[in-house]
Design a protein around this motif. Structure first.
Motif, PDB file in Angstrom:
ATOM      1  N   PHE A   1     -13.451  -3.351  -7.824  1.00 37.09           N
ATOM      2  CA  PHE A   1     -13.026  -2.682  -6.493  1.00 37.09           C
ATOM      3  C   PHE A   1     -11.426  -2.503  -6.897  1.00 37.09           C
ATOM      4  O   PHE A   1     -10.784  -3.348  -7.208  1.00 37.09           O
ATOM      5  N   VAL A   2     -11.146  -1.080  -7.231  1.00 39.19           N
ATOM      6  CA  VAL A   2      -9.732  -0.804  -7.463  1.00 39.19           C
ATOM      7  C   VAL A   2      -9.083   0.026  -6.523  1.00 39.19           C
ATOM      8  O   VAL A   2      -9.706   1.000  -5.953  1.00 39.19           O
ATOM      9  N   THR A   3      -7.942  -0.326  -6.242  1.00 38.46           N
ATOM     10  CA  THR A   3      -7.104   0.626  -5.433  1.00 38.46           C
ATOM     11  C   THR A   3      -5.457   0.903  -6.045  1.00 38.46           C
ATOM     12  O   THR A   3      -5.130   0.095  -6.847  1.00 38.46           O
ATOM     13  N   VAL A   4      -5.473   2.187  -6.299  1.00 38.61           N
ATOM     14  CA  VAL A   4      -4.045   2.748  -6.641  1.00 38.61           C
ATOM     15  C   VAL A   4      -3.556   4.005  -5.767  1.00 38.61           C
ATOM     16  O   VAL A   4      -4.144   4.223  -4.876  1.00 38.61           O
ATOM     17  N   THR A   5      -2.167   3.977  -5.944  1.00 39.25           N
ATOM     18  CA  THR A   5      -1.363   5.156  -5.371  1.00 39.25           C
ATOM     19  C   THR A   5      -1.267   6.312  -6.443  1.00 39.25           C
ATOM     20  O   THR A   5      -0.788   5.995  -7.488  1.00 39.25           O
ATOM     21  N   TRP A   6      -1.798   7.466  -5.994  1.00 33.26           N
ATOM     22  CA  TRP A   6      -1.783   8.686  -6.940  1.00 33.26           C
ATOM     23  C   TRP A   6      -0.516   9.547  -6.618  1.00 33.26           C
ATOM     24  O   TRP A   6      -0.160   9.697  -5.340  1.00 33.26           O
ATOM     25  N   ALA A   7       0.159  10.000  -7.591  1.00 35.75           N
ATOM     26  CA  ALA A   7       1.199  10.928  -7.365  1.00 35.75           C
ATOM     27  C   ALA A   7       0.755  12.195  -8.265  1.00 35.75           C
ATOM     28  O   ALA A   7       0.648  12.159  -9.415  1.00 35.75           O
ATOM     29  N   MET A   8       0.569  13.442  -7.673  1.00 36.82           N
ATOM     30  CA  MET A   8       0.327  14.822  -8.351  1.00 36.82           C
ATOM     31  C   MET A   8       1.688  15.198  -8.723  1.00 36.82           C
ATOM     32  O   MET A   8       2.652  15.262  -7.869  1.00 36.82           O
ATOM     33  N   LEU A   9       2.042  15.512  -9.985  1.00 39.31           N
ATOM     34  CA  LEU A   9       3.281  15.904 -10.405  1.00 39.31           C
ATOM     35  C   LEU A   9       3.320  17.511 -10.625  1.00 39.31           C
ATOM     36  O   LEU A   9       2.412  17.908 -11.539  1.00 39.31           O
ATOM     37  N   GLY A  10       4.425  18.229 -10.520  1.00 37.10           N
ATOM     38  CA  GLY A  10       4.512  19.443 -10.711  1.00 37.10           C
ATOM     39  C   GLY A  10       5.545  19.519 -12.039  1.00 37.10           C
ATOM     40  O   GLY A  10       5.966  18.651 -12.542  1.00 37.10           O
ATOM     41  N   ALA A  11       6.409  20.608 -12.116  1.00 33.95           N
ATOM     42  CA  ALA A  11       7.553  20.980 -12.994  1.00 33.95           C
ATOM     43  C   ALA A  11       8.631  19.709 -13.232  1.00 33.95           C
ATOM     44  O   ALA A  11       8.790  19.424 -11.594  1.00 33.95           O
TER      45      ALA A  11
END
Length: 125
Positions: free
Chosen positions: A86-96
């Protein structure tokens, strides 16, 4: 240590994400696959083609928002028996210039298969 293999799995995901190729991303998932959004919307992918279609639609949406890459933080991994995690992460989608376009927390259930780790459920929160 198996937890290190799980972290490597997510590191490879980050490396592969900029391809924006639904086939590449879907290869990390086992079917059937179930995803739940933070609003409670449920998507069930019954076969590999459904999974590719689902992920390609997400990748296309990210690309239309200017996302170029992603990263994760706050990695937490709990082994469940000998072959599940069971894995939990915080995602960040990155732009320029690595500007943050969106973030969310997501939890995954993974299983060790003959072809490596595979995600079989996920939930955004």
């Amino acid at each position: 240590m198996m937890v290190d293999s799980v972290k490597d799995f997510f590191d490879r995901f980050v490396d592969e994400f900029p391809s924006f190729d639904g086939n590449v991303i879907a290869s990390r998932y086992l079917t059937p696959y179930v995803a739940v959004s933070s609003d409670g919307d449920v998507w069930q992918c019954s076969d590999p083609t459904d999974t590719v279609t689902y992920f390609q639609s997400l990748l296309d949406r990210h690309a239309s928002q200017g996302v170029l890459s992603c990263k994760y933080s706050d990695f937490e991994c709990t082994p469940i028996g000998n072959s599940c995690f069971f894995v939990t992460v915080t995602w960040a989608m990155l732009g320029a210039e690595d500007s943050v376009i969106s973030t969310w927390r997501e939890s995954y259930n993974l299983v060790k298969t003959d072809s490596g780790l595979k995600i079989f459920t996920s939930i955004d929160h």
